[in-house]
Design a protein around this motif. Sequence first.
Motif, PDB file in Angstrom:
ATOM      1  N   GLY A 189      -0.701 -11.703   0.862  1.00  0.00           N
ATOM      2  CA  GLY A 189      -1.712 -11.093   0.008  1.00  0.00           C
ATOM      3  C   GLY A 189      -2.192  -9.782   0.599  1.00  0.00           C
ATOM      4  O   GLY A 189      -1.750  -9.391   1.681  1.00  0.00           O
ATOM      5  N   PRO A 190      -3.105  -9.140  -0.145  1.00  0.00           N
ATOM      6  CA  PRO A 190      -3.411  -9.384  -1.548  1.00  0.00           C
ATOM      7  C   PRO A 190      -2.261  -8.900  -2.435  1.00  0.00           C
ATOM      8  O   PRO A 190      -1.691  -7.846  -2.185  1.00  0.00           O
ATOM      9  N   CYS A 191      -1.925  -9.692  -3.454  1.00  0.00           N
ATOM     10  CA  CYS A 191      -0.762  -9.424  -4.304  1.00  0.00           C
ATOM     11  C   CYS A 191      -1.165  -9.262  -5.766  1.00  0.00           C
ATOM     12  O   CYS A 191      -2.041  -9.977  -6.248  1.00  0.00           O
ATOM     13  N   MET A 192      -0.494  -8.355  -6.440  1.00  0.00           N
ATOM     14  CA  MET A 192      -0.690  -8.135  -7.872  1.00  0.00           C
ATOM     15  C   MET A 192       0.576  -8.525  -8.622  1.00  0.00           C
ATOM     16  O   MET A 192       1.656  -7.994  -8.343  1.00  0.00           O
ATOM     17  N   SER A 193       0.467  -9.451  -9.565  1.00  0.00           N
ATOM     18  CA  SER A 193       1.600  -9.787 -10.436  1.00  0.00           C
ATOM     19  C   SER A 193       1.607  -8.790 -11.588  1.00  0.00           C
ATOM     20  O   SER A 193       1.064  -9.043 -12.662  1.00  0.00           O
ATOM     21  N   ALA A 194       2.232  -7.664 -11.349  1.00  0.00           N
ATOM     22  CA  ALA A 194       2.168  -6.521 -12.258  1.00  0.00           C
ATOM     23  C   ALA A 194       3.480  -6.371 -13.022  1.00  0.00           C
ATOM     24  O   ALA A 194       4.423  -7.150 -12.846  1.00  0.00           O
ATOM     25  N   LEU A 195       3.559  -5.339 -13.874  1.00  0.00           N
ATOM     26  CA  LEU A 195       4.729  -5.142 -14.721  1.00  0.00           C
ATOM     27  C   LEU A 195       6.033  -5.043 -13.929  1.00  0.00           C
ATOM     28  O   LEU A 195       7.012  -5.709 -14.273  1.00  0.00           O
ATOM     29  N   PRO A 196       6.113  -4.252 -12.842  1.00  0.00           N
ATOM     30  CA  PRO A 196       7.389  -4.162 -12.138  1.00  0.00           C
ATOM     31  C   PRO A 196       7.705  -5.366 -11.265  1.00  0.00           C
ATOM     32  O   PRO A 196       8.868  -5.632 -10.986  1.00  0.00           O
ATOM     33  N   GLY A 197       6.668  -6.091 -10.801  1.00  0.00           N
ATOM     34  CA  GLY A 197       6.906  -7.222  -9.926  1.00  0.00           C
ATOM     35  C   GLY A 197       5.638  -7.629  -9.195  1.00  0.00           C
ATOM     36  O   GLY A 197       4.540  -7.197  -9.533  1.00  0.00           O
ATOM     37  N   LYS A 198       5.811  -8.476  -8.168  1.00  0.00           N
ATOM     38  CA  LYS A 198       4.687  -8.877  -7.325  1.00  0.00           C
ATOM     39  C   LYS A 198       4.514  -7.817  -6.239  1.00  0.00           C
ATOM     40  O   LYS A 198       5.319  -7.711  -5.317  1.00  0.00           O
ATOM     41  N   VAL A 199       3.434  -7.044  -6.356  1.00  0.00           N
ATOM     42  CA  VAL A 199       3.180  -5.919  -5.461  1.00  0.00           C
ATOM     43  C   VAL A 199       2.129  -6.328  -4.444  1.00  0.00           C
ATOM     44  O   VAL A 199       1.022  -6.741  -4.801  1.00  0.00           O
ATOM     45  N   GLN A 200       2.463  -6.206  -3.171  1.00  0.00           N
ATOM     46  CA  GLN A 200       1.551  -6.565  -2.080  1.00  0.00           C
ATOM     47  C   GLN A 200       0.953  -5.316  -1.458  1.00  0.00           C
ATOM     48  O   GLN A 200       1.657  -4.332  -1.206  1.00  0.00           O
ATOM     49  N   VAL A 201      -0.350  -5.367  -1.233  1.00  0.00           N
ATOM     50  CA  VAL A 201      -1.028  -4.290  -0.512  1.00  0.00           C
ATOM     51  C   VAL A 201      -0.888  -4.580   0.980  1.00  0.00           C
ATOM     52  O   VAL A 201      -1.438  -5.554   1.491  1.00  0.00           O
ATOM     53  N   VAL A 227      -0.437   1.509   1.558  1.00  0.00           N
ATOM     54  CA  VAL A 227       0.957   1.148   1.792  1.00  0.00           C
ATOM     55  C   VAL A 227       1.225  -0.126   0.992  1.00  0.00           C
ATOM     56  O   VAL A 227       0.496  -1.112   1.116  1.00  0.00           O
ATOM     57  N   LEU A 228       2.273  -0.080   0.164  1.00  0.00           N
ATOM     58  CA  LEU A 228       2.572  -1.172  -0.756  1.00  0.00           C
ATOM     59  C   LEU A 228       4.026  -1.592  -0.623  1.00  0.00           C
ATOM     60  O   LEU A 228       4.874  -0.827  -0.133  1.00  0.00           O
ATOM     61  N   GLN A 229       4.308  -2.811  -1.082  1.00  0.00           N
ATOM     62  CA  GLN A 229       5.695  -3.252  -1.205  1.00  0.00           C
ATOM     63  C   GLN A 229       5.750  -4.338  -2.276  1.00  0.00           C
ATOM     64  O   GLN A 229       4.727  -4.919  -2.656  1.00  0.00           O
ATOM     65  N   MET A 230       6.958  -4.589  -2.775  1.00  0.00           N
ATOM     66  CA  MET A 230       7.146  -5.677  -3.729  1.00  0.00           C
ATOM     67  C   MET A 230       7.706  -6.898  -3.012  1.00  0.00           C
ATOM     68  O   MET A 230       8.686  -6.802  -2.269  1.00  0.00           O
ATOM     69  N   ILE A 231       7.080  -8.041  -3.265  1.00  0.00           N
ATOM     70  CA  ILE A 231       7.610  -9.314  -2.787  1.00  0.00           C
ATOM     71  C   ILE A 231       8.650  -9.840  -3.774  1.00  0.00           C
ATOM     72  O   ILE A 231       9.614 -10.494  -3.399  1.00  0.00           O
ATOM     73  N   GLN A 232       8.445  -9.539  -5.056  1.00  0.00           N
ATOM     74  CA  GLN A 232       9.416  -9.813  -6.111  1.00  0.00           C
ATOM     75  C   GLN A 232       9.480  -8.588  -7.007  1.00  0.00           C
ATOM     76  O   GLN A 232       8.483  -7.858  -7.145  1.00  0.00           O
ATOM     77  N   LYS A 259      10.741  -2.580  -0.324  1.00  0.00           N
ATOM     78  CA  LYS A 259      10.805  -1.140  -0.097  1.00  0.00           C
ATOM     79  C   LYS A 259       9.372  -0.605  -0.024  1.00  0.00           C
ATOM     80  O   LYS A 259       8.654  -0.623  -1.035  1.00  0.00           O
ATOM     81  N   PRO A 260       8.933  -0.126   1.128  1.00  0.00           N
ATOM     82  CA  PRO A 260       7.561   0.394   1.201  1.00  0.00           C
ATOM     83  C   PRO A 260       7.399   1.614   0.295  1.00  0.00           C
ATOM     84  O   PRO A 260       8.311   2.434   0.148  1.00  0.00           O
ATOM     85  N   PHE A 261       6.228   1.709  -0.346  1.00  0.00           N
ATOM     86  CA  PHE A 261       5.898   2.914  -1.097  1.00  0.00           C
ATOM     87  C   PHE A 261       4.401   3.167  -0.952  1.00  0.00           C
ATOM     88  O   PHE A 261       3.657   2.311  -0.459  1.00  0.00           O
ATOM     89  N   PHE A 262       3.982   4.350  -1.363  1.00  0.00           N
ATOM     90  CA  PHE A 262       2.648   4.821  -1.016  1.00  0.00           C
ATOM     91  C   PHE A 262       1.889   5.288  -2.253  1.00  0.00           C
ATOM     92  O   PHE A 262       2.454   5.902  -3.152  1.00  0.00           O
TER      93      PHE A 262
END
Length: 457
Positions: free
Chosen positions: A373-385, A398-403, A412-415
């Motif tokens: 966590g904390p994770c967002m179940s968003a349109l592209p996927g599960k995005v973790q902060v 700094v973010l990444q997708m768990i799914q 893949k880290p993204f910002f």
Amino acid sequence: MYSCQSQEIVSVANAEKYKSYTLRNYRNLRQIDRLSEDQKFAIDVVARVLPFKTNNYVVNELIDWDKLPNDPIFILNFPQRGMLHPHHFNKMAKLLKRGASKKEITDCANQIRMELNPHPAGQMDLNRAYLDGKILPGLQHKYRETVLCFPSQGQTCHAYCTFCFRWPQFIGVEKLRFAMQEAEELVQYLKVHTEVTDVLFTGGDPLIMKTKIFAPYLHKLIRANLPHLKTIRIGTKALSYWPYRFIDDVDADDLIRLFDDVTAAGKHLAIMAHFNSMEELGTDTVRNAIRRIRSTGAQIRTQSPLLRHINDRPESWIALWKQQVNLGCIPYYMFVVRNTGNSYYFNVPLARAWNIFRAAYSRVSGIARTVRGPCMSALPGKVQVLGATQIKDNEVFVLQMIQGRNPEWVLKPFFASFDDQVAWLDDLRPAFDQSRFFYQDELDMLIESNMLTEGVV
């Protein structure tokens, strides 16, 4: 059970059976006189728009009525005035005060509902599953390995969480509901989609169903020739809101035998339990239910959104995770409140969410650090902060997708540019003067070319 209430509460263990309370009959509760008429009227107004149901176990054993109006379980079950925007609240309140017709009230409620983003993250369209060109309305297939199944008779719950992101399932508008009619269609879909390793039964709550109704779904899965299917998950709030489902219900023993059947067939059975507050883990009933489930070989994984008014302090999560581990459960996710329904009442800005997660995570042992966590179940996927930091002159998340809809997006880290008020992915801006996040062009192409219509990328 709270000692301060010992003379007022009648144990549910001695009650005749499950009893629900809704807008129709909640004023019959003896404890409800602790609320003012203004508070009761607020319930009447909000419950015309958002689903409201609780039960005798929640009312008698979980809510501490001496802590009103701030008791967390009360807020989790009883609609609050702030759960509607003021203009929505006032619009409905005026209708009730002048004795408007049922049709006027229903039309107003539906208009408000459609302004509350009833199906976020592409649930109604982008996650559809197809079989032989036919939409299977009770299946969702967003991620390659996992299919979600919504059994038609499991689209309600023992009690409704006021924060629930699937609130459209419960308001009686058929076009907003998911529902799976036939277990055989699920099996046929899985025979075609051999990439699927996990089936998640969800709702509503599949464990609202009698065992004789739910059992055919699981038995068809374990008896079919599906070697690629490794895990069956059941998403449920029953452990929190009606743990007697696993102990004293008429078919509780049948349910436990069903769990035994799944594990004996060599499938991993995961109970995806929702615990939002320590009070839900505080009764002997829930502890006994947990022990009984675990005796079948099933694992219990726990998850919750981070909720303002409920658990938005590190101490809340430390206590939750420690107690869950003590009871043999596996902390799994801290979610961010989805951008639907009354999310503005419960949501916590991402910067604060990360600080709460980090503070709690740093104060538990490694055995509780299975949680993500904390994770967002968003349109592209599960995005973790992953955190906030300074890169040269830029303050960034700094973010990444768990799914991800495309598995190549995962980890893949993204910002994103730091903003201490933003509470959801859609409101973040890419950092470093970039115009878009790395996945957005591909996501747009996937949507435009209808490549998601088969349920997988």
